[in-house]
Design an enzyme around this catalytic site. Structure first.
Site, PDB file in Angstrom:
ATOM      1  N   ASP A  43      -2.434  -4.348  14.130  1.00 21.44           N
ATOM      2  CA  ASP A  43      -2.163  -3.060  13.478  1.00 21.44           C
ATOM      3  C   ASP A  43      -3.031  -1.964  14.090  1.00 21.44           C
ATOM      4  OD1 ASP A  43      -1.393  -1.274  11.086  1.00 21.44           O
ATOM      5  OD2 ASP A  43      -3.561  -1.439  10.838  1.00 21.44           O
ATOM      6  N   GLU A  70       0.816  -1.215   0.000  1.00 21.38           N
ATOM      7  CA  GLU A  70       0.000   0.000   0.000  1.00 21.38           C
ATOM      8  C   GLU A  70       0.852   1.269   0.000  1.00 21.38           C
ATOM      9  OE1 GLU A  70      -3.495   2.150   2.651  1.00 21.38           O
ATOM     10  OE2 GLU A  70      -2.270   0.566   3.514  1.00 21.38           O
ATOM     11  N   ASP A  71       1.934   1.277   0.782  1.00 20.58           N
ATOM     12  CA  ASP A  71       2.649   2.529   1.041  1.00 20.58           C
ATOM     13  C   ASP A  71       4.026   2.636   0.394  1.00 20.58           C
ATOM     14  OD1 ASP A  71       0.529   3.403   2.561  1.00 20.58           O
ATOM     15  OD2 ASP A  71       1.345   2.635   4.440  1.00 20.58           O
ATOM     16  N   ASP A 123     -19.048  -6.410  39.464  1.00 19.50           N
ATOM     17  CA  ASP A 123     -17.840  -6.840  38.765  1.00 19.50           C
ATOM     18  C   ASP A 123     -16.859  -5.693  38.559  1.00 19.50           C
ATOM     19  OD1 ASP A 123     -19.523  -5.571  37.060  1.00 19.50           O
ATOM     20  OD2 ASP A 123     -19.657  -7.199  35.599  1.00 19.50           O
TER      21      ASP A 123
END
Length: 724
Positions: free
Chosen positions: A149, A86-87, A269
């Site tokens: 990611d 992608e980059d 809780d």
């Protein structure tokens, strides 16, 4: 585990990663991991993150997160390369040549997920989410990389602009956190939600933290004390176990407070404790021991060992009043169950003692994805997205059919959900239900362990009110489909009557061939589409005539367009323009008054309009008006409300009456539907009050009409006369 520190360039060295992987997988291909590290480093060289750090620090951190989950080499290498296609100038082909087809396909899958804008408008979001799930179904490791990611990006979200932080946080809260939870990675879901909570509602998060601090100041750190109490009880019962406790995450506390509408001090809780045993038998022995020592909180017991969640999660949950009356949640499970609870689907690729470990409690990670993607082909976008979100967010209850088969449903499900979970035909024909042998309303919320019997009747159809009773996407989608089909059938029947009346006025017949011809000229697929449009008031009878016989419009005395001749009103000043007020829709033959409105000219109201009361203190705005004498071909829109029997042909007769009186129907709205009667509001064009009176009288004479009146907005609220 000693944390691995970044090198001088801000990037974790390759040795830190390969050493971590070899620690759980001695057979790891460290050379291939190092080659991927070097390749990724080279491709991202010179790129910086928003924080100013080298960009490659991000893929390495993602790889470290996955290594901590003890994942295989292919997943670790995919993490290192997940942004290259992608980059950078890297390509799928180059990655396949260097690292093999498997890794190239994984990297490509992560790239496609990254390119999906999940926070776009609802329908686009649904379509992208559909693609996301389809991509995940091919290899779930794609999702594991994407989740890691997202986790690292959320941990560093403070470097983004505020508006982008909010968008990413909402996307994470709606999509990625529930996905992590549904896949069994609860620790990741907790952290993703808490970071998103900090961005979206910082004040609420701070308030929860302040309450924790105040609680510690009042009673000290109770976690070590309660942990020691539990250990002593287990020792006395002869159970060997590991016990540890923690405070719940702020968002988890906030969500419970919102759901239960309870104060912080009433939650059971706030503190969570886990008992990790060696065997299933020890789990139940431990449960008996802690219940003997402390009082169990009613309604807070769940046995996910005998009834596991669909993602493989197994554990016993119970809440008790512990030391000093503190209400605490305790989870009891074996070490193998704990491994699944901590890593979820990642357990399927994890290693133990250098070998791939087959956990006996882990389930097929694709099972849930298949259950969703099977519906991709037939669900509409909004139904699909709603179903998936419900599947991810909700906990489950387990109910039984009369034959003893288990049906899993989201918490809050009703007998209608149960019926649709068995089969769509059973849901569609449901008229009642018995729970544990007792007849119950269809809106009853089902509980764990209940036996449900569905009562059916031939000819029954889903009711509009059902959509508010159900919680499952499957049921909602089926109900909507049925209602849309029923609505279309009603529109077609009504449209056929409108077409018949309209065409008879010009001496023509509403034959199937005529409707097919109109469909072709209007760009529709079939003649039934024309009828449906007529019935839905998307077109009028005049539109139909104009499509088929435009030359006959004037011969029949029909206006070329709505309000062809403007209403003639006397009393207006020079240059003043007047419009009928939508609240009362005045028509010739009734007394009227004008109200001057800044920038809007003069609004004409009927003298009995309830809205006029709002102008009593401003007499200077009132204008004395009256309709001009004499006949006009102009039509004026008015509304008629009718309550009539829900019998075949009734609505058609009403439309015929309106057509016979040359009143053009422009819209029909069903305001209330009941099995025996329904209420409708018809928008129709009439000449004057006398014309309207004749129409109301004719409708009132129909034996199936319970009530007919002129409808006005204020009258609907009970502020004006009820009409005729």
């Amino acid at each position: 585990m000693t944390p691995v520190r970044p090198g001088p360039d801000g990037i974790i060295p390759v040795s830190g990663l390969t050493d971590l992987v070899r620690g759980y997988n001695p057979n790891s291909d460290s050379a291939l991991i190092a080659a991927a590290y070097d390749y990724g480093h080279k491709m991202h060289d010179g790129q910086l993150r928003t924080s100013g750090e080298p960009y490659f620090s991000h893929p390495v951190t993602v790889a470290m997160l996955l290594a901590e989950q003890r994942l295989d080499d292919a997943t670790i290498i995919t993490a290192l390369l997940h942004d290259t296609i992608e980059d950078t100038k890297s390509t799928y082909r180059e990655i396949a040549i260097r690292f093999g087809d498997e890794i190239a396909q994984l990297v490509d899958g992560v790239t496609k997920l990254t390119n999906l804008e999940l926070s776009s408008v609802e329908n686009a979001q649904a379509e992208n989410f559909r693609k996301l799930l389809m991509a995940m179904s091919k290899d779930l490791r794609v999702l594991l990389v994407k989740l890691a990611d997202r986790l690292h990006n959320m941990r560093t979200i403070k470097h983004l602009a505020p508006e982008k932080q909010a968008r990413k946080a909402r996307e994470t809260m709606d999509i990625f956190a529930p996905l992590a939870g549904r896949m069994g990675m609860q620790w990741m879901r907790d952290e993703l939600e808490d970071i998103s909570f900090r961005v979206l509602n910082p004040e609420a998060r701070k308030s929860i933290i302040r309450r924790f601090v105040s609680l510690r100041n009042e009673s000290g750190d109770v976690i070590p004390k309660i942990t020691d109490d539990i250990r002593q009880v287990l020792t006395q019962a002869g159970v060997e176990a590991v016990v540890f406790g923690r405070e719940k995450k702020p968002y988890s506390i906030w969500r419970k407070m919102e759901e239960k509408k309870e104060a912080f001090s009433r939650l059971s809780d706030i503190y969570g404790f886990r008992i990790i045993t060696h065997s299933v038998a020890d789990c139940y022995t431990a449960l008996g021991a802690v219940h003997q020592r402390w009082t169990a909180v009613p309604g807070r017991f769940k046995d996910y060992i005998s009834q596991p969640k669909s993602n493989g999660y197994r554990s016993i949950h119970t809440s008790m009043s512990g030391r000093d009356g503190k209400r605490v949640e305790v989870q009891i499970r074996t070490s193998e169950m704990h491994a699944v609870a901590e890593t979820g689907v990642a357990a399927h690729w994890s290693y133990k003692d250098g070998e791939r470990f087959e956990n006996p409690f882990a389930v097929d990670p694709f099972q849930w994805l298949r259950s969703i993607t099977e519906r991709v082909e037939w669900q509409e976008d909004e139904d699909f997205l709603e179903h998936v979100k419900l599947e991810m967010f909700t906990d489950q209850v387990f109910c039984f059919t009369p034959k003893g088969e288990v049906v899993k449903l989201p918490r809050g499900a009703t007998p209608i959900d149960f019926a649709y979970a068995i089969h769509t035909r059973i849901g569609d024909s449901c008229v009642g239900a018995k729970v544990d042998g007792q007849r119950v309303p269809l809106w009853t919320k089902l509980r764990n362990g209940q036996s449900v019997t569905i009562i059916r009747a031939e000819g029954q159809r889903p009711q509009p009110s059902w959509e508010d009773m159900v919680v499952t996407g499957r049921a909602k989608a089926a109900i909507r489909r049925s209602l849309r089909g029923e609505q279309r059938a009603t529109q077609v029947r009504l449209g056929r009557e409108i077409a018949r009346v309209s065409l008879e006025r010009v001496g023509k017949k509403a034959s199937d061939k005529a409707m097919e011809t109109a469909a072709r000229r209007l760009g529709l697929e079939e003649g039934e589409d024309v009828l449906a449009r007529l019935g839905a008031a998307e077109m009028t009878g005049r539109d139909l005539i104009a499509t088929l016989y435009p030359e006959l419009l004037r011969e029949a005395g029909l206006p070329k367009a709505r309000n062809e001749a403007a209403p003639v009103v006397i009393g207006l000043g020079l240059g003043q323009e007047a419009r009928p007020a939508p609240c009362c829709n005045p028509i010739p033959g009734e007394r009227i008054v004008g109200i001057a409105e800044r920038g809007k000219g003069v609004m004409i109201h009927a003298i009995d309009c309830a809205t006029l009361g709002a102008f009593e203190d401003t007499p200077d705005r009132w204008i004395d008006l009256r309709w001009a004498d004499g006949h006009s071909n102009a039509t004026h829109e008015t509304r008629v409300e009718i309550a009539l029997a829900n019998d075949s042909g009734t609505l058609g007769r009403i439309c015929t009456l309106l057509g016979e009186h040359r009143a053009n129907i422009t819209n029909i709205v069903f305001t209330d539907r009941k099995p025996d009667f329904y209420r409708i509001v018809i928008d129709a064009e009439v000449r004057d009050m006398e014309h309207l009176t004749h129409i109301l009288t004719a409708i009132d004479a129909d034996s199936d009409v319970a009530q007919v009146r002129r409808y006005r907005a204020a009258a609907a609220a009970g502020n004006a006369p009820a009409g005729r």
